[in-house]
Design an enzyme around this catalytic site. Structure first.
Site, PDB file in Angstrom:
ATOM      1  CG  ASN A  94      -5.477  -1.909  -1.698  1.00 58.09           C
ATOM      2  OD1 ASN A  94      -4.870  -2.135  -0.664  1.00 58.09           O
ATOM      3  ND2 ASN A  94      -6.788  -2.027  -1.805  1.00 58.09           N
TER       4      ASN A  94
ATOM      5  CB  CYS B   7      -4.154   0.573   5.881  1.00 62.23           C
ATOM      6  SG  CYS B   7      -2.684  -0.487   5.820  1.00 62.23           S
TER       7      CYS B   7
ATOM      8  CB  CYS C  79      -4.060  -8.111   6.702  1.00 62.77           C
ATOM      9  SG  CYS C  79      -5.465  -7.051   6.298  1.00 62.77           S
ATOM     10  N   GLY C  80      -3.505  -5.732   9.288  1.00 68.22           N
ATOM     11  CA  GLY C  80      -3.984  -5.279  10.600  1.00 68.22           C
ATOM     12  C   GLY C  80      -5.497  -5.326  10.704  1.00 68.22           C
ATOM     13  CB  THR C  81      -8.265  -3.953   8.642  1.00 66.51           C
ATOM     14  OG1 THR C  81      -7.659  -4.329   7.389  1.00 66.51           O
ATOM     15  CG2 THR C  81      -8.080  -2.465   8.900  1.00 66.51           C
ATOM     16  N   GLY C  82      -7.372  -7.077   8.899  1.00 67.95           N
ATOM     17  CA  GLY C  82      -7.739  -8.496   8.769  1.00 67.95           C
ATOM     18  C   GLY C  82      -7.641  -9.221  10.091  1.00 67.95           C
TER      19      GLY C  82
ATOM     20  CG  ASN D 233      -9.307  -6.595   2.554  1.00 64.57           C
ATOM     21  OD1 ASN D 233      -8.296  -6.417   1.897  1.00 64.57           O
ATOM     22  ND2 ASN D 233     -10.133  -5.581   2.884  1.00 64.57           N
TER      23      ASN D 233
ATOM     24  CD  GLU E 269      -3.744  -6.494   2.898  1.00 62.68           C
ATOM     25  OE1 GLU E 269      -4.020  -5.400   2.359  1.00 62.68           O
ATOM     26  OE2 GLU E 269      -2.885  -6.622   3.785  1.00 62.68           O
ATOM     27  NE  ARG E 270     -11.026  -3.489  -0.727  1.00 60.66           N
ATOM     28  CZ  ARG E 270     -11.929  -2.607  -0.251  1.00 60.66           C
ATOM     29  NH1 ARG E 270     -13.168  -2.600  -0.701  1.00 60.66           N
ATOM     30  NH2 ARG E 270     -11.580  -1.759   0.710  1.00 60.66           N
TER      31      ARG E 270
ATOM     32  CD  GLN F  74      -1.964  -2.220   1.629  1.00 63.28           C
ATOM     33  OE1 GLN F  74      -1.145  -2.475   2.527  1.00 63.28           O
ATOM     34  NE2 GLN F  74      -2.692  -3.165   1.039  1.00 63.28           N
TER      35      GLN F  74
ATOM     36  CG  ASN G  48      -0.192  -4.385   9.548  1.00 60.00           C
ATOM     37  OD1 ASN G  48      -0.143  -4.591  10.755  1.00 60.00           O
ATOM     38  ND2 ASN G  48      -0.475  -5.346   8.682  1.00 60.00           N
TER      39      ASN G  48
ATOM     40  CG  ASN H 195     -10.546  -2.561   5.591  1.00 61.33           C
ATOM     41  OD1 ASN H 195     -10.934  -2.781   6.731  1.00 61.33           O
ATOM     42  ND2 ASN H 195      -9.337  -2.908   5.182  1.00 61.33           N
TER      43      ASN H 195
ATOM     44  CG  HIS I 171     -11.528  -7.552   6.683  1.00 61.37           C
ATOM     45  ND1 HIS I 171     -10.245  -7.937   6.361  1.00 61.37           N
ATOM     46  CD2 HIS I 171     -11.465  -6.200   6.895  1.00 61.37           C
ATOM     47  CE1 HIS I 171      -9.454  -6.877   6.398  1.00 61.37           C
ATOM     48  NE2 HIS I 171     -10.160  -5.813   6.704  1.00 61.37           N
TER      49      HIS I 171
HETATM   50  N1  LIG Z   1      -6.209  -4.240   1.200  1.00 54.17           N
HETATM   51  C1  LIG Z   1      -7.029  -3.482   2.175  1.00 54.17           C
HETATM   52  C2  LIG Z   1      -6.297  -2.195   2.617  1.00 54.17           C
HETATM   53  C3  LIG Z   1      -5.028  -2.489   3.419  1.00 54.17           C
HETATM   54  C4  LIG Z   1      -5.328  -3.225   4.703  1.00 54.17           C
HETATM   55  C5  LIG Z   1      -4.144  -3.911   5.395  1.00 54.17           C
HETATM   56  N2  LIG Z   1      -2.860  -3.763   4.785  1.00 54.17           N
HETATM   57  C6  LIG Z   1      -4.120  -3.587   6.886  1.00 54.17           C
HETATM   58  O1  LIG Z   1      -3.042  -3.604   7.494  1.00 54.17           O
HETATM   59  O2  LIG Z   1      -5.222  -3.359   7.444  1.00 54.17           O
HETATM   60  C7  LIG Z   1      -8.362  -3.113   1.498  1.00 54.17           C
HETATM   61  O3  LIG Z   1      -8.432  -3.106   0.264  1.00 54.17           O
HETATM   62  O4  LIG Z   1      -9.328  -2.844   2.240  1.00 54.17           O
END
Ligand SMILES: N[C@H](CCC[C@H](N)C(=O)O)C(=O)O
Length: 277
Positions: free
Chosen positions: A66, A75, A220-223, A193, A211-212, A46, A77, A160, A162
């Site tokens: 992205n 995001c 992936c932090g949000t993941g 994602n 990841e999307r 990203q 992370n 975002n 998931h």
């Molecule tokens: N690919 C994610 C954005 C980056 C999320 C990820 N790198 C994190 O750390 O949350 C999306 O399209 O929503």
């Protein structure tokens, strides 16, 4: 134009971080795709753009793109690297920072041990808000995916979208084959994602994320947040949860319902660079 940037990562999820406060730059999707290329450009998952605040109540605005050039809402992370960046570049003398994003305001804290704690906000479980096409909100949903038996997912938005799939072993999970199909599934109008979550015990999971907009990343932090929320909603996990990703571990906690998800982890500067664009 010479563009200065910092190359950073959070557990191997890597970023090009640009100071958009002292540099004025417009990033087209084509420019982002060129810069994200790991052979012809800088190479990153990203691009993070630091901007002055739009709202006097916050310290900065933070935009996320992205590798495929798409702008996204959140995001995790990247938020940790963001704090490291603005402190190290003297853009603030605070260590407790409020930052606005496309999907809301985050509170970030740079701890004395150099880890960063992020209040990731309240997770959204309403399919409408993800967005995800479903008759009603549920702990889990069945997806029809070509070439696979019915796939059961949890669906969570951290700003975002998931989809979280429970698996017996992340090492053998079809992360790329199934992840790439679910990412673009018709029931996710803005794509999604895709997390593959293996329960270790009530307070620990192993996780891989397709990841999307960029494919599988090392973290992936949000993941990680979404996988913990889905696991707690499905009564498989109990907060706090240690999330082991290929690039390292994150500590996630969530007290349920309308409380925020809290995430703590590292943020690392690899090098300062400049590139002619
Ligand atoms: N690919 C994610 C954005 C980056 C999320 C990820 N790198 C994190 O750390 O949350 C999306 O399209 O929503």
């Amino acid at each position: 134009m010479i563009l200065k940037f910092s190359k950073m990562h959070g557990l191997g999820n890597d970023f090009m971080v640009v100071d958009g406060v002292t540099q004025k730059i417009f990033f087209s999707p084509e420019l982002i795709k060129r810069l994200s290329d790991r052979h012809f450009g800088v190479g990153f998952d990203q691009l993070l753009l630091v901007e002055p605040p739009y709202d006097p109540e916050v310290d900065f605005h933070y935009r996320i793109f992205n590798a495929d050039g798409s702008e996204v809402q959140m995001c995790g992370n990247g938020a940790r690297c963001f704090v490291r960046f603005v402190v190290d570049h003297g853009l603030t003398n605070k260590r407790d920072i409020k930052v606005s994003t496309v999907s809301g305001v985050l509170r970030l804290k740079l701890n004395n041990d150099d880890s960063v704690t992020v209040n990731m906000g309240v997770p959204q479980l309403d399919p409408e808000k993800l967005p995800f096409k479903a008759e009603a909100q549920s702990e889990s949903y069945e997806l029809c995916v070509k070439g696979f038996d019915a796939v059961t997912i949890g669906a969570v938005s951290m700003g975002n979208p998931h989809a979280v799939i429970n698996v017996k072993d992340v090492k053998t999970a079809p992360v790329h084959e199934l992840g790439s199909l679910v990412e673009k599934h018709e029931r996710f109008p803005e794509k999604v994602n895709v997390g593959f979550s293996q329960k270790v015990n009530d307070h620990e999971i192993n996780l891989r994320v397709f990841e999307r907009g960029c494919g599988e990343t090392l973290a992936c932090g949000t993941g990680a947040c979404a996988a913990v929320v889905a696991g707690i909603v499905q009564h498989r996990l109990v907060s706090p949860v240690k999330v082991n990703l290929p690039g390292g571990s994150l500590n996630i906690s969530w007290d349920g319902k309308n409380s925020p998800v809290m995430m703590s982890g590292p943020a690392v500067l690899v090098y300062e660079g400049q590139i002619v664009i």
